[in-house]
Scaffold this active site. Structure first.
Site, PDB file in Angstrom:
ATOM      1  N   HIS A 124       0.810  -1.218   0.000  1.00  0.00           N
ATOM      2  CA  HIS A 124       0.000   0.000   0.000  1.00  0.00           C
ATOM      3  C   HIS A 124       0.847   1.274   0.000  1.00  0.00           C
ATOM      4  O   HIS A 124       0.332   2.356  -0.280  1.00  0.00           O
ATOM      5  CB  HIS A 124      -0.971   0.000   1.194  1.00  0.00           C
ATOM      6  CG  HIS A 124      -0.364   0.305   2.513  1.00  0.00           C
ATOM      7  ND1 HIS A 124      -0.026  -0.670   3.421  1.00  0.00           N
ATOM      8  CD2 HIS A 124      -0.048   1.475   3.106  1.00  0.00           C
ATOM      9  CE1 HIS A 124       0.470  -0.111   4.514  1.00  0.00           C
ATOM     10  NE2 HIS A 124       0.478   1.189   4.346  1.00  0.00           N
ATOM     11  N   ASP A 154       0.090  -7.625   1.479  1.00  0.00           N
ATOM     12  CA  ASP A 154       0.519  -6.223   1.586  1.00  0.00           C
ATOM     13  C   ASP A 154       2.040  -6.105   1.574  1.00  0.00           C
ATOM     14  O   ASP A 154       2.630  -5.405   2.400  1.00  0.00           O
ATOM     15  CB  ASP A 154      -0.062  -5.565   2.832  1.00  0.00           C
ATOM     16  CG  ASP A 154       0.005  -4.037   2.750  1.00  0.00           C
ATOM     17  OD1 ASP A 154       0.192  -3.512   1.647  1.00  0.00           O
ATOM     18  OD2 ASP A 154      -0.115  -3.382   3.815  1.00  0.00           O
ATOM     19  N   SER A 231       4.770   2.644   7.847  1.00  0.00           N
ATOM     20  CA  SER A 231       4.430   1.477   7.038  1.00  0.00           C
ATOM     21  C   SER A 231       5.613   1.052   6.184  1.00  0.00           C
ATOM     22  O   SER A 231       6.237   1.866   5.500  1.00  0.00           O
ATOM     23  CB  SER A 231       3.240   1.790   6.132  1.00  0.00           C
ATOM     24  OG  SER A 231       2.068   1.950   6.880  1.00  0.00           O
TER      25      SER A 231
END
Length: 397
Positions: A124, A154, A231
């Site tokens: 993402h 992911d 992230s």
């Protein structure tokens, strides 16, 4: 006679006078004593303070040395691993009906996988990006190309072209050995603040992260502060080994409230080599859809089990179809919608009981590979049976 009276009067006066002297002396002594007492209560000792200071609690032997040892461990991990953490910036173009092309920028983290220039991050972070840049710890900036991505887990792999000596790969740990309460360290770029380190513990293991279109299972939960920009950065143990990749937070405000999630490193070790080799990850596939049975549903439709997965549809030619799994044979309309009945009831896979579809999906994703066989325990017309299925690769899309 008169002389005797005078002698008596003189004696009385002497007695009264003596009593008066004694009384006065006693009063003077009491006053002096009270003055001394008052002075002792209100006057501080020479060089002291008006209020007595509490005695400091002594530090038990060894506590300070243990705290400094832990501090040294944190410092060592940061010094060794932060050069492997990278800052990722992305740029994408969106079209606005009134303003025309609109440029959107994003930021995230990643880490060096090998000296070939491969960088691991979250899908993402880079999904939909037209341009991707990677900034190394020494400030070197390089354009990155997308090698492969897997939206389900992911994960994504980038590649940059820089001298090999600038690339310091991370060391991978083993997430199967983790324990709740274990110290963990997160390094990343929250809100663009390069190589920020936060510390916490493992709060839980084996969590299921419910994403918009799928469950992501076997996830690590931590209270180490994770914020937007973290992230793709590594989650580390006290030895500086990567045990996960920071992926998501649960927060009503958008900032850290101490509930963060990381994909375990064993998933990374399984998926990343496939992304480098193939550009995608082959997901194991049965080729059937299911409906979760509840006790109320079972009672209403007279099913032979009050839990399990009712087979709704089997894709023609799929592994499940080739193994002989049967889908629904009848469609019943109810006030809550259509119900499909008559299919096999899946109660377990490889002797693992099943109550939810998520349990089946997570087991296949985390423990099985394409080409491996699984044993399905089913009920067909109330009779128990087993089917052997060789898993195929899930079609794209």
């Amino acid at each position: 006679m008169r002389r005797s009276i005078w002698w008596i009067l003189a004696g009385v006066l002497l007695f009264v006078g003596g009593c008066a002297v004694i009384t006065a002396g006693a009063l003077l002594w009491a006053r002096s004593a009270l003055t001394r007492s008052s002075g002792e209560a209100t006057l501080p000792p020479s060089g002291g303070s008006a209020a007595s200071s509490p005695t400091p609690t002594p530090i038990p032997p060894g506590v300070l040395s243990e705290a400094r040892a832990l501090e040294a461990a944190f410092t060592s991990v940061y010094q060794r691993v932060s050069p492997s953490v990278v800052h990722i910036t992305t740029r994408a173009t969106a079209f606005d009906l009134f303003r025309g092309p609109v440029y959107q920028e994003g930021t995230g983290s990643g880490f060096v996988w090998d000296t070939e220039g491969h960088i691991v991050t979250n899908n993402h972070v880079v999904e939909g990006a037209d341009q991707i840049e990677v900034i190394l710890a020494d400030g070197t900036t390089a354009s990155a190309t997308l090698v492969g991505a897997d939206a389900y887990n992911d994960l994504a792999v980038l590649r940059i072209q820089v001298p090999r000596e600038k690339l310091i790969p991370v060391t991978l740990g083993d997430s199967s050995r983790l324990q709740v309460g274990q110290w963990v360290i997160a390094i990343g770029n929250p809100f663009g603040l390069d190589r920020t380190m936060t510390v916490g513990v493992i709060s839980a293991l084996g969590r299921t992260l419910e994403l918009s279109d799928r469950p992501l299972g076997e996830v690590i939960q931590t209270d180490a502060a994770i914020n937007p920009g973290n992230s793709g950065g590594p989650l580390l143990d006290l030895e500086g080994q990567v045990i996960g990749i920071n992926t998501a937070i649960r927060s009503p405000s958008g900032g850290s409230i101490g509930i963060g999630f990381a994909i375990p490193v064993n998933t990374i070790k399984r998926v990343v080599p496939e992304l480098i080799a193939r550009g995608h990850y082959p997901h194991p596939w049965l080729g059937a859809s299911f409906f979760e049975i509840t006790p109320a549903f079972a009672q209403a439709f007279h099913l032979p089990a009050d839990h399990g997965l009712l087979t709704v549809q089997v894709v023609p030619g799929s592994p499940a179809d080739q193994a002989g799994l049967r889908g629904a044979s009848q469609r019943v309309s109810t006030r809550f919608g259509d119900v499909f009945l008559g299919g096999d009831i899946l109660t377990a896979i490889d002797d693992r009981p099943l109550r939810r579809v998520d349990e089946l999906v997570i087991y296949l994703e985390n423990y099985k590979r394409v080409g491996e066989a699984v044993t399905l325990s089913i009920l067909r017309d109330g009779r128990p049976m087993t089917l052997q299925v060789t898993l195929g690769e899930r079609p794209p899309g």
